[in-house]
Design a protein around this motif. Structure first.
Motif, PDB file in Angstrom:
ATOM      1  N   THR A  27      35.524  75.960  -3.129  1.00 44.30           N
ATOM      2  CA  THR A  27      35.424  74.842  -2.196  1.00 44.30           C
ATOM      3  C   THR A  27      36.718  74.053  -2.297  1.00 44.30           C
ATOM      4  OG1 THR A  27      34.025  73.026  -1.397  1.00 44.30           O
ATOM      5  CG2 THR A  27      34.278  73.230  -3.791  1.00 44.30           C
ATOM      6  N   SER A  28      37.035  73.309  -1.259  1.00 46.92           N
ATOM      7  CA  SER A  28      38.270  72.530  -1.279  1.00 46.92           C
ATOM      8  C   SER A  28      38.075  71.217  -0.535  1.00 46.92           C
ATOM      9  CB  SER A  28      39.415  73.340  -0.648  1.00 46.92           C
ATOM     10  OG  SER A  28      39.106  73.653   0.688  1.00 46.92           O
ATOM     11  N   GLY A  29      39.103  70.391  -0.568  1.00 50.61           N
ATOM     12  CA  GLY A  29      39.057  69.118   0.138  1.00 50.61           C
ATOM     13  C   GLY A  29      38.118  68.117  -0.494  1.00 50.61           C
ATOM     14  N   SER A  30      37.404  67.391   0.360  1.00 44.94           N
ATOM     15  CA  SER A  30      36.564  66.292  -0.128  1.00 44.94           C
ATOM     16  C   SER A  30      35.427  66.765  -1.024  1.00 44.94           C
ATOM     17  CB  SER A  30      36.006  65.485   1.047  1.00 44.94           C
ATOM     18  OG  SER A  30      35.142  66.283   1.836  1.00 44.94           O
ATOM     19  N   VAL A  31      34.866  67.945  -0.742  1.00 38.58           N
ATOM     20  CA  VAL A  31      33.779  68.451  -1.583  1.00 38.58           C
ATOM     21  C   VAL A  31      34.301  68.805  -2.973  1.00 38.58           C
ATOM     22  CG1 VAL A  31      32.057  70.279  -1.858  1.00 38.58           C
ATOM     23  CG2 VAL A  31      32.422  69.244   0.383  1.00 38.58           C
ATOM     24  N   ALA A  32      35.486  69.417  -3.034  1.00 39.12           N
ATOM     25  CA  ALA A  32      36.088  69.748  -4.334  1.00 39.12           C
ATOM     26  C   ALA A  32      36.402  68.481  -5.121  1.00 39.12           C
ATOM     27  CB  ALA A  32      37.347  70.583  -4.149  1.00 39.12           C
ATOM     28  N   LEU A  33      36.916  67.465  -4.443  1.00 42.55           N
ATOM     29  CA  LEU A  33      37.199  66.192  -5.129  1.00 42.55           C
ATOM     30  C   LEU A  33      35.905  65.572  -5.650  1.00 42.55           C
ATOM     31  CD1 LEU A  33      39.053  63.912  -6.048  1.00 42.55           C
ATOM     32  CD2 LEU A  33      38.844  62.943  -3.754  1.00 42.55           C
ATOM     33  N   ALA A  34      34.836  65.640  -4.853  1.00 46.22           N
ATOM     34  CA  ALA A  34      33.552  65.094  -5.297  1.00 46.22           C
ATOM     35  C   ALA A  34      33.033  65.857  -6.510  1.00 46.22           C
ATOM     36  CB  ALA A  34      32.539  65.143  -4.157  1.00 46.22           C
ATOM     37  N   LEU A  35      33.140  67.180  -6.491  1.00 42.77           N
ATOM     38  CA  LEU A  35      32.672  67.985  -7.618  1.00 42.77           C
ATOM     39  C   LEU A  35      33.457  67.642  -8.882  1.00 42.77           C
ATOM     40  CD1 LEU A  35      30.594  70.120  -8.321  1.00 42.77           C
ATOM     41  CD2 LEU A  35      32.200  71.868  -7.543  1.00 42.77           C
ATOM     42  N   ALA A 108      23.401  62.439  -8.735  1.00 43.32           N
ATOM     43  CA  ALA A 108      24.713  62.560  -8.081  1.00 43.32           C
ATOM     44  C   ALA A 108      25.329  63.933  -8.345  1.00 43.32           C
ATOM     45  CB  ALA A 108      25.649  61.458  -8.565  1.00 43.32           C
ATOM     46  N   ILE A 109      25.216  64.417  -9.578  1.00 42.03           N
ATOM     47  CA  ILE A 109      25.758  65.745  -9.910  1.00 42.03           C
ATOM     48  C   ILE A 109      24.973  66.816  -9.173  1.00 42.03           C
ATOM     49  CG2 ILE A 109      26.163  67.408 -11.764  1.00 42.03           C
ATOM     50  CD1 ILE A 109      26.486  64.911 -13.641  1.00 42.03           C
ATOM     51  N   TYR A 110      23.640  66.726  -9.211  1.00 42.01           N
ATOM     52  CA  TYR A 110      22.763  67.688  -8.535  1.00 42.01           C
ATOM     53  C   TYR A 110      23.123  67.784  -7.047  1.00 42.01           C
ATOM     54  CZ  TYR A 110      18.330  69.821  -7.045  1.00 42.01           C
ATOM     55  OH  TYR A 110      17.376  70.649  -6.520  1.00 42.01           O
ATOM     56  N   ALA A 111      23.219  66.647  -6.391  1.00 41.28           N
ATOM     57  CA  ALA A 111      23.513  66.620  -4.956  1.00 41.28           C
ATOM     58  C   ALA A 111      24.908  67.168  -4.649  1.00 41.28           C
ATOM     59  CB  ALA A 111      23.375  65.197  -4.428  1.00 41.28           C
ATOM     60  N   THR A 112      25.871  66.888  -5.503  1.00 36.83           N
ATOM     61  CA  THR A 112      27.233  67.362  -5.282  1.00 36.83           C
ATOM     62  C   THR A 112      27.330  68.873  -5.477  1.00 36.83           C
ATOM     63  OG1 THR A 112      28.049  65.207  -5.999  1.00 36.83           O
ATOM     64  CG2 THR A 112      29.648  66.978  -5.856  1.00 36.83           C
ATOM     65  N   VAL A 113      26.631  69.402  -6.458  1.00 35.29           N
ATOM     66  CA  VAL A 113      26.597  70.852  -6.662  1.00 35.29           C
ATOM     67  C   VAL A 113      25.975  71.517  -5.428  1.00 35.29           C
ATOM     68  CG1 VAL A 113      25.568  72.706  -8.047  1.00 35.29           C
ATOM     69  CG2 VAL A 113      26.635  70.750  -9.179  1.00 35.29           C
ATOM     70  N   ALA A 114      24.903  70.948  -4.898  1.00 32.21           N
ATOM     71  CA  ALA A 114      24.283  71.487  -3.687  1.00 32.21           C
ATOM     72  C   ALA A 114      25.245  71.389  -2.498  1.00 32.21           C
ATOM     73  CB  ALA A 114      22.984  70.747  -3.388  1.00 32.21           C
ATOM     74  N   LEU A 115      25.950  70.274  -2.378  1.00 31.50           N
ATOM     75  CA  LEU A 115      26.926  70.079  -1.305  1.00 31.50           C
ATOM     76  C   LEU A 115      28.040  71.129  -1.366  1.00 31.50           C
ATOM     77  CD1 LEU A 115      27.896  68.225   1.035  1.00 31.50           C
ATOM     78  CD2 LEU A 115      29.166  66.934  -0.688  1.00 31.50           C
ATOM     79  N   ALA A 116      28.361  71.576  -2.570  1.00 33.86           N
ATOM     80  CA  ALA A 116      29.404  72.590  -2.746  1.00 33.86           C
ATOM     81  C   ALA A 116      28.926  73.978  -2.338  1.00 33.86           C
ATOM     82  CB  ALA A 116      29.887  72.606  -4.200  1.00 33.86           C
ATOM     83  N   GLY A 117      27.668  74.091  -1.944  1.00 37.27           N
ATOM     84  CA  GLY A 117      27.162  75.362  -1.443  1.00 37.27           C
ATOM     85  C   GLY A 117      26.418  76.211  -2.442  1.00 37.27           C
ATOM     86  N   VAL A 118      26.126  75.664  -3.606  1.00 41.44           N
ATOM     87  CA  VAL A 118      25.374  76.429  -4.600  1.00 41.44           C
ATOM     88  C   VAL A 118      23.912  76.467  -4.153  1.00 41.44           C
ATOM     89  CG1 VAL A 118      24.595  76.508  -6.998  1.00 41.44           C
ATOM     90  CG2 VAL A 118      26.942  75.805  -6.462  1.00 41.44           C
ATOM     91  N   PRO A 119      23.352  77.671  -3.992  1.00 42.94           N
ATOM     92  CA  PRO A 119      21.953  77.752  -3.567  1.00 42.94           C
ATOM     93  C   PRO A 119      21.015  77.298  -4.675  1.00 42.94           C
ATOM     94  CG  PRO A 119      22.835  79.952  -3.964  1.00 42.94           C
ATOM     95  CD  PRO A 119      23.968  78.979  -4.146  1.00 42.94           C
ATOM     96  N   GLY A 120      19.995  76.567  -4.300  1.00 42.55           N
ATOM     97  CA  GLY A 120      19.013  76.102  -5.268  1.00 42.55           C
ATOM     98  C   GLY A 120      18.071  77.229  -5.669  1.00 42.55           C
TER      99      GLY A 120
END
Length: 159
Positions: A27-35, A108-120
């Motif tokens: 992942t890159s950009g804003s999602v990578a910065l959030a992670l 916050a970590i859980y939601a960011t990992v999901a935002l990065a595209g990791v399937p639950g």
């Protein structure tokens, strides 16, 4: 004969999907910065680099660090219960050290990992988000340009 082939195909589909699920991801950009931003506070980074990552994540690109910053974690495993709705936690592993967070920080970590595209994934009243081999690189010079670049992460979904 045809039924046998269908059975082999049907039995191999779960194996194929689990292999794809564990494939490396980026992942890159804003999602990578959030992670990087949610993992860095718990990582063994030097304090100046932690402050720089926090500044970037808070919208301040005017930091005094000029070299690239790498945020890594061996594993990030987050759990939230869909039975006990107050229960949420994440275990972040850095080498032999594991740091467990709960509540708002874990969410916050859980939601960011999901935002990065990791399937639950889930089982027995618990929903999981997990990744391993996280490596995020932040380039302060590129981030200061405010053109959408400067943050890249790679990881393997699952644990």
């Amino acid at each position: 004969m045809r039924l046998g082939r269908l059975m082999i195909l049907a039995c191999s589909l779960p194996l194929a999907s689990s292999a794809a699920w564990a494939a490396p991801a980026t992942t890159s950009g804003s999602v990578a910065l959030a992670l990087a931003g949610v993992v860095a506070p718990y990582s063994p980074l030097p304090a100046t680099e932690k402050k720089a990552v926090a500044a970037f994540f808070n919208g301040d690109s005017d930091v005094h660090v000029i070299r690239k910053i790498t945020v890594t974690a061996d594993k990030v495993v987050c759990r939230a219960s869909n039975v006990d709705i107050t229960s949420r936690s994440c275990a972040l592993t850095f080498g032999s050290r594991t740091h467990t967070v709960r509540g708002r920080e874990a969410n916050a970590i859980y939601a960011t990992v999901a935002l990065a595209g990791v399937p639950g994934d889930g089982a027995a009243g618990t929903i999981y988000e997990a990744l391993s081999k996280l490596s995020c690189t932040l380039d302060p010079k590129v981030i200061k340009d405010k053109a959408g670049g400067g943050a890249d992460c790679s990881f393997e979904p699952g644990n």
